[in-house]
Write a protein that holds these residues in place. Sequence first.
Motif, PDB file in Angstrom:
ATOM      1  N   LYS A  31       4.284   1.246  -5.154  1.00 28.43           N
ATOM      2  CA  LYS A  31       4.044   0.894  -3.755  1.00 28.43           C
ATOM      3  C   LYS A  31       2.960  -0.169  -3.643  1.00 28.43           C
ATOM      4  CE  LYS A  31       1.920   2.117   0.535  1.00 28.43           C
ATOM      5  NZ  LYS A  31       1.278   3.096   1.437  1.00 28.43           N
ATOM      6  N   ALA A  32       1.882  -0.028  -4.416  1.00 23.79           N
ATOM      7  CA  ALA A  32       0.786  -0.989  -4.336  1.00 23.79           C
ATOM      8  C   ALA A  32       1.247  -2.379  -4.759  1.00 23.79           C
ATOM      9  CB  ALA A  32      -0.382  -0.536  -5.195  1.00 23.79           C
ATOM     10  N   LEU A  33       2.100  -2.461  -5.779  1.00 22.98           N
ATOM     11  CA  LEU A  33       2.614  -3.762  -6.207  1.00 22.98           C
ATOM     12  C   LEU A  33       3.354  -4.453  -5.067  1.00 22.98           C
ATOM     13  CD1 LEU A  33       3.240  -5.786  -8.589  1.00 22.98           C
ATOM     14  CD2 LEU A  33       5.428  -4.564  -8.773  1.00 22.98           C
ATOM     15  N   LEU A  34       4.179  -3.699  -4.354  1.00 22.41           N
ATOM     16  CA  LEU A  34       5.006  -4.281  -3.308  1.00 22.41           C
ATOM     17  C   LEU A  34       4.252  -4.530  -2.011  1.00 22.41           C
ATOM     18  CD1 LEU A  34       8.364  -2.276  -3.531  1.00 22.41           C
ATOM     19  CD2 LEU A  34       7.831  -4.501  -4.546  1.00 22.41           C
ATOM     20  N   ALA A  35       3.398  -3.596  -1.622  1.00 23.77           N
ATOM     21  CA  ALA A  35       2.969  -3.559  -0.224  1.00 23.77           C
ATOM     22  C   ALA A  35       1.472  -3.703   0.005  1.00 23.77           C
ATOM     23  CB  ALA A  35       3.460  -2.259   0.425  1.00 23.77           C
ATOM     24  N   THR A  36       0.702  -4.060  -1.015  1.00 21.50           N
ATOM     25  CA  THR A  36      -0.720  -4.304  -0.781  1.00 21.50           C
ATOM     26  C   THR A  36      -1.058  -5.736  -1.178  1.00 21.50           C
ATOM     27  OG1 THR A  36      -1.418  -3.527  -2.984  1.00 21.50           O
ATOM     28  CG2 THR A  36      -1.295  -1.883  -1.217  1.00 21.50           C
ATOM     29  N   GLU A  37      -2.121  -6.240  -0.557  1.00 22.57           N
ATOM     30  CA  GLU A  37      -2.662  -7.571  -0.823  1.00 22.57           C
ATOM     31  C   GLU A  37      -1.665  -8.703  -0.575  1.00 22.57           C
ATOM     32  OE1 GLU A  37      -4.709  -7.906  -4.531  1.00 22.57           O
ATOM     33  OE2 GLU A  37      -5.699  -5.963  -4.332  1.00 22.57           O
ATOM     34  N   GLN A  38      -0.589  -8.396   0.146  1.00 20.95           N
ATOM     35  CA  GLN A  38       0.417  -9.415   0.480  1.00 20.95           C
ATOM     36  C   GLN A  38       0.838 -10.256  -0.732  1.00 20.95           C
ATOM     37  OE1 GLN A  38       2.172 -10.526   3.757  1.00 20.95           O
ATOM     38  NE2 GLN A  38       2.056  -8.349   3.316  1.00 20.95           N
ATOM     39  N   ARG A  39       1.046  -9.548  -1.865  1.00 23.67           N
ATOM     40  CA  ARG A  39       1.547 -10.245  -3.051  1.00 23.67           C
ATOM     41  C   ARG A  39       2.912 -10.870  -2.765  1.00 23.67           C
ATOM     42  NH1 ARG A  39      -0.861  -5.597  -4.854  1.00 23.67           N
ATOM     43  NH2 ARG A  39      -2.476  -5.863  -6.459  1.00 23.67           N
ATOM     44  N   ILE A  40       3.691 -10.165  -1.936  1.00 27.11           N
ATOM     45  CA  ILE A  40       5.010 -10.659  -1.522  1.00 27.11           C
ATOM     46  C   ILE A  40       4.939 -10.820  -0.005  1.00 27.11           C
ATOM     47  CG2 ILE A  40       7.481 -10.266  -1.533  1.00 27.11           C
ATOM     48  CD1 ILE A  40       7.045  -8.345  -3.888  1.00 27.11           C
ATOM     49  N   PRO A  41       4.841 -12.041   0.500  1.00 25.16           N
ATOM     50  CA  PRO A  41       4.627 -12.249   1.939  1.00 25.16           C
ATOM     51  C   PRO A  41       5.683 -11.558   2.804  1.00 25.16           C
ATOM     52  CG  PRO A  41       4.328 -14.303   0.752  1.00 25.16           C
ATOM     53  CD  PRO A  41       4.868 -13.318  -0.240  1.00 25.16           C
ATOM     54  N   GLY A  42       5.197 -10.795   3.780  1.00 23.21           N
ATOM     55  CA  GLY A  42       6.081 -10.137   4.724  1.00 23.21           C
ATOM     56  C   GLY A  42       6.621  -8.800   4.275  1.00 23.21           C
ATOM     57  N   LEU A  43       6.322  -8.405   3.036  1.00 21.61           N
ATOM     58  CA  LEU A  43       6.798  -7.118   2.528  1.00 21.61           C
ATOM     59  C   LEU A  43       5.661  -6.110   2.670  1.00 21.61           C
ATOM     60  CD1 LEU A  43       8.839  -6.598  -0.767  1.00 21.61           C
ATOM     61  CD2 LEU A  43       7.397  -4.842   0.264  1.00 21.61           C
ATOM     62  N   GLY A  44       5.821  -5.157   3.577  1.00 22.81           N
ATOM     63  CA  GLY A  44       4.787  -4.174   3.857  1.00 22.81           C
ATOM     64  C   GLY A  44       5.266  -2.759   3.623  1.00 22.81           C
ATOM     65  N   ASN A  45       4.493  -1.811   4.101  1.00 19.56           N
ATOM     66  CA  ASN A  45       4.771  -0.405   3.855  1.00 19.56           C
ATOM     67  C   ASN A  45       6.098   0.045   4.453  1.00 19.56           C
ATOM     68  OD1 ASN A  45       3.719   2.185   2.796  1.00 19.56           O
ATOM     69  ND2 ASN A  45       3.820   2.818   4.945  1.00 19.56           N
ATOM     70  N   GLY A  46       6.521  -0.589   5.544  1.00 13.82           N
ATOM     71  CA  GLY A  46       7.762  -0.168   6.195  1.00 13.82           C
ATOM     72  C   GLY A  46       8.989  -0.432   5.349  1.00 13.82           C
ATOM     73  N   VAL A  47       9.154  -1.678   4.905  1.00 11.43           N
ATOM     74  CA  VAL A  47      10.375  -2.030   4.177  1.00 11.43           C
ATOM     75  C   VAL A  47      10.354  -1.537   2.734  1.00 11.43           C
ATOM     76  CG1 VAL A  47      10.813  -4.034   5.632  1.00 11.43           C
ATOM     77  CG2 VAL A  47       9.565  -4.342   3.497  1.00 11.43           C
ATOM     78  N   CYS A  48       9.161  -1.276   2.183  1.00 12.02           N
ATOM     79  CA  CYS A  48       9.112  -0.910   0.767  1.00 12.02           C
ATOM     80  C   CYS A  48       9.718   0.462   0.502  1.00 12.02           C
ATOM     81  CB  CYS A  48       7.688  -0.993   0.215  1.00 12.02           C
ATOM     82  SG  CYS A  48       6.657   0.445   0.484  1.00 12.02           S
ATOM     83  N   GLN A  49       9.827   1.315   1.525  1.00 15.76           N
ATOM     84  CA  GLN A  49      10.380   2.659   1.307  1.00 15.76           C
ATOM     85  C   GLN A  49      11.825   2.596   0.806  1.00 15.76           C
ATOM     86  OE1 GLN A  49       8.006   4.899   1.656  1.00 15.76           O
ATOM     87  NE2 GLN A  49       6.609   3.573   2.785  1.00 15.76           N
TER      88      GLN A  49
END
Length: 279
Positions: A165-183
């Motif tokens: 989860k942290a890889l995908l949804a923290t520090e905006q490593r991937i712009p626009g990908l947040g906690n909502g879509v990462c599930q």
Amino acid sequence: MIELPETYVLASQINETLVGKTIKHAIANASPHSFAWYTGDPALYGPKLEGQAITSSNPGTGYTCGGNTEIICDDFVLVISTPIKYHNPGTKIPKTHQLLLQFDDDSHMSCTVQMWGSMLCAPASEIKNSGHFANSHLPDPLTNAFDENYFEALWKNAKPSLSAKALLATEQRIPGLGNGVCQDILFNARIHPKRKLEAMGDTHMEALFNSVKTTLMAMKDGGGRDTERDLYSNYGGYRTILSKKTIGSPCIECGGVLIRQSFLGGNIYFCELCQPMEG
């Protein structure tokens, strides 16, 4: 903050509905909010925007990054990270708003901050050089520039102790990908949100890359998620697998119980059978 699929939907709808309209009146910060951010003095938004025509809109790909909707006027760019609503002439507008535009046909556009959000307004050159968007040079995950080699480098440059989860949804490593879509991304990759990168291998990395691409595209093509509203206040057509709407329902793959837990400052949703911590 809105996330990448919804910015694509909003930009498309703004291009269909608002382009060609001239701003007759603009007001910012009518309902002060502690976590609403503006460029300079919001009292100056009226003088800046009144008389400007809407010319186009981008899903954070022209000047900034994913998770923003860019609305381009004659001389200014609005960069908005909040939900945006359109109100036909004669319809009710919200009593509470942090940005309200009235157009020459007496229709309106409003922004109301939920948890936090920005409504920046500046000339394009200032937006580009403002420093607010340090990740504006990062590739949009729905473009070809975000390929398997890029994702592999992203993975291998991260700390091994980082969770999926942290890889995908923290520090905006991937712009626009947040906690909502990462599930749903993690569910489709069959990866537990808490699983550490050091406990996974190339097969997991490939599965996660493919899921980022295909899940985000499905969300965009579906008109956004069914947990979020579009420009016309309609929920999106993409049916979320893991969200507040599905807790209490059985897993669509195995029929098992879906779990919700607090993790890294937000909720995570997962199926223990489909997304094991090991294997």
